[in-house]
Write a protein that holds these residues in place. Structure first.
Motif, mmCIF file in Angstrom:
data_model
loop_
_atom_site.group_PDB
_atom_site.id
_atom_site.type_symbol
_atom_site.label_atom_id
_atom_site.label_comp_id
_atom_site.label_asym_id
_atom_site.label_seq_id
_atom_site.Cartn_x
_atom_site.Cartn_y
_atom_site.Cartn_z
ATOM 1 N N MET A 119 46.875 85.649 -0.492
ATOM 2 C CA MET A 119 46.884 87.102 -0.328
ATOM 3 C C MET A 119 46.832 87.757 -1.708
ATOM 4 S SD MET A 119 49.871 87.173 2.625
ATOM 5 C CE MET A 119 49.245 88.548 3.589
ATOM 6 N N TYR B 200 43.609 86.938 2.562
ATOM 7 C CA TYR B 200 43.882 88.335 2.895
ATOM 8 C C TYR B 200 43.703 89.172 1.631
ATOM 9 C CZ TYR B 200 45.787 87.523 7.583
ATOM 10 O OH TYR B 200 45.942 87.205 8.921
ATOM 11 N N LEU C 182 49.784 95.296 7.879
ATOM 12 C CA LEU C 182 50.268 94.104 8.577
ATOM 13 C C LEU C 182 51.409 94.441 9.528
ATOM 14 C CD1 LEU C 182 50.187 91.614 5.579
ATOM 15 C CD2 LEU C 182 48.676 91.595 7.566
ATOM 16 N N GLN D 221 50.094 90.482 13.095
ATOM 17 C CA GLN D 221 51.139 89.503 12.817
ATOM 18 C C GLN D 221 50.924 88.225 13.619
ATOM 19 O OE1 GLN D 221 54.802 91.628 13.523
ATOM 20 N NE2 GLN D 221 54.369 93.146 11.914
ATOM 21 N N VAL E 294 51.081 84.881 -2.601
ATOM 22 C CA VAL E 294 50.803 86.307 -2.765
ATOM 23 C C VAL E 294 50.737 86.635 -4.257
ATOM 24 C CG1 VAL E 294 51.557 88.648 -2.200
ATOM 25 C CG2 VAL E 294 52.050 86.760 -0.616
ATOM 26 N N TYR F 43 48.717 91.556 -4.063
ATOM 27 C CA TYR F 43 48.012 91.841 -2.811
ATOM 28 C C TYR F 43 47.919 93.345 -2.566
ATOM 29 C CZ TYR F 43 47.172 91.875 2.285
ATOM 30 O OH TYR F 43 46.700 92.114 3.549
ATOM 31 N N LEU G 71 54.639 93.021 3.105
ATOM 32 C CA LEU G 71 54.689 91.970 4.114
ATOM 33 C C LEU G 71 55.940 92.155 4.973
ATOM 34 C CD1 LEU G 71 52.526 90.780 2.240
ATOM 35 C CD2 LEU G 71 53.617 88.546 2.518
ATOM 36 N N VAL H 141 55.686 88.394 9.168
ATOM 37 C CA VAL H 141 54.719 87.730 8.298
ATOM 38 C C VAL H 141 55.441 86.825 7.301
ATOM 39 C CG1 VAL H 141 52.968 88.103 6.510
ATOM 40 C CG2 VAL H 141 52.972 89.515 8.571
ATOM 41 N N LEU H 142 56.518 87.329 6.705
ATOM 42 C CA LEU H 142 57.285 86.533 5.746
ATOM 43 C C LEU H 142 57.820 85.247 6.382
ATOM 44 C CD1 LEU H 142 59.351 89.375 4.019
ATOM 45 C CD2 LEU H 142 57.544 88.025 2.957
ATOM 46 N N CYS I 8 56.847 82.306 1.823
ATOM 47 C CA CYS I 8 55.833 83.004 1.040
ATOM 48 C C CYS I 8 56.221 83.000 -0.430
ATOM 49 C CB CYS I 8 55.688 84.453 1.517
ATOM 50 S SG CYS I 8 55.217 84.622 3.252
#
Length: 311
Positions: free
Chosen positions: A8, A32, A68, A74, A87, A90, A94, A98-99, A106
């Motif tokens: 990302m 992403y 997101l 998601q 990441v 980005y 987040l 997502v995390l 992440c």
């Protein structure tokens, strides 16, 4: 086994890290990035981000959602079955789902010595504040703003005349090698994390347009740090009477100099400018619509002499 990675990121800064992870043999499940932005001469062409261009070169699927926060986005992220998300600059927040989706969490590549300079503009803020050093960190992301525990750190000295552009390029390469090391350790099960110090947190706010105009009444060190901290973008600037006409002059490089006088006054024919205390010598400038030019080249084509006042 190589890790299954979701990458990302958006700007040039992120590209070497994406390339390094692909070259290390990790499976890049998807990239992403921010959606294409209007660009071109008329601002009508949609320009993909540097990361999107690199992902397409690598043959990796690209996703560019506006947010997101949507549950469908998601679920689509979760369906990728990533071991880890990486990441790097980005530009989107987040959310928790997502995390929590990647099996190993992440990882974020952040260009400061956390907890100093959490936030959007750590490279510029470090220079503008006159910091003597900064660095690159790989951290585990949580729901806070750059508050997660740190795994790897590499420091770098900020030289006296180093610009944000210079530092950006050094940290960009550093980020790629550090993140590649982090994933190798993660793959081997040897990556460990330590909480950030409780003291010393500062916030690296996004650069505002109003900050870019030089105030010559400030001390020379502050003026110098502003010029190099905002170079090359957005660029510190002042107004100068050039060849009998007032022009906006972008200031790209400077150095501290000897001298004193009325703030904003040219002390010699080499673009040495008096500040509130001390002076700075302008090393590289840019006229509107022109290319950046070394001071001596600029002076060959512009009539601006000792005693001229910059504002």
């Amino acid at each position: 086994m190589p890790l299954r990675v979701v990458f990302m990121g958006t700007p040039d800064f992120s590209v070497p890290t994406l390339r390094a992870l692909a070259e290390a043999g990790h499976e890049i499940a998807a990239v992403y990035t921010q959606p294409p932005r209007a660009g071109g001469r008329r601002g009508l062409e949609l320009t993909p981000s540097p990361v999107q261009r690199e992902a397409e070169r690598l043959g990796v699927p690209v996703r560019a959602p506006l947010s997101l926060k949507d549950e469908a986005e998601q679920q689509a992220f979760r369906a990728l079955g990533a071991d880890v998300a990486v990441v790097v600059a980005y530009g989107l927040i987040l959310p928790r789902p997502v995390l929590q989706a990647p099996r190993l969490g992440c990882l974020n590549g952040h260009a400061s010595l956390l907890p100093r300079w959490r936030g959007a503009a750590p490279i510029q803020r470090a220079i503008m504040a006159g910091d003597a050093e900064t660095g690159m960190m790989v951290m585990q992301m949580d729901e806070g703003l750059d508050t997660g525990p740190v795994a790897l750190v590499e420091k770098i000295a900020i030289d006296a005349d180093m610009t944000a552009g210079d530092l950006h390029d050094r940290l960009m390469a550093m980020c790629a090698s550090l993140m590649a090391e982090a994933l190798a350790r993660l793959e081997a099960g040897t990556l460990s994390f330590a909480p950030q110090p409780a003291e010393g947190a500062t916030y690296a706010a996004k650069i505002a347009k109003s900050e870019a105009r030089v105030d010559w009444s400030r001390p020379a060190a502050q003026v110098h740090n502003l010029i190099r901290g905002l170079s090359p973008f957005p660029g510190a600037w002042c107004e100068a009477p050039v060849s009998g006409r007032t022009e906006r002059l972008k200031l790209l490089r400077s150095t501290l100099a000897e001298g004193a006088g009325a703030p904003g006054g040219l002390l010699d024919d080499r673009l040495t400018v008096a500040c509130g205390t001390g002076a700075v010598r302008l090393v590289e400038v840019q006229r509107a619509g022109a290319r950046p030019a070394a001071a001596q080249d600029f002076l060959r084509g512009a009539k601006i002499e000792k005693g001229t006042m910059l504002s």
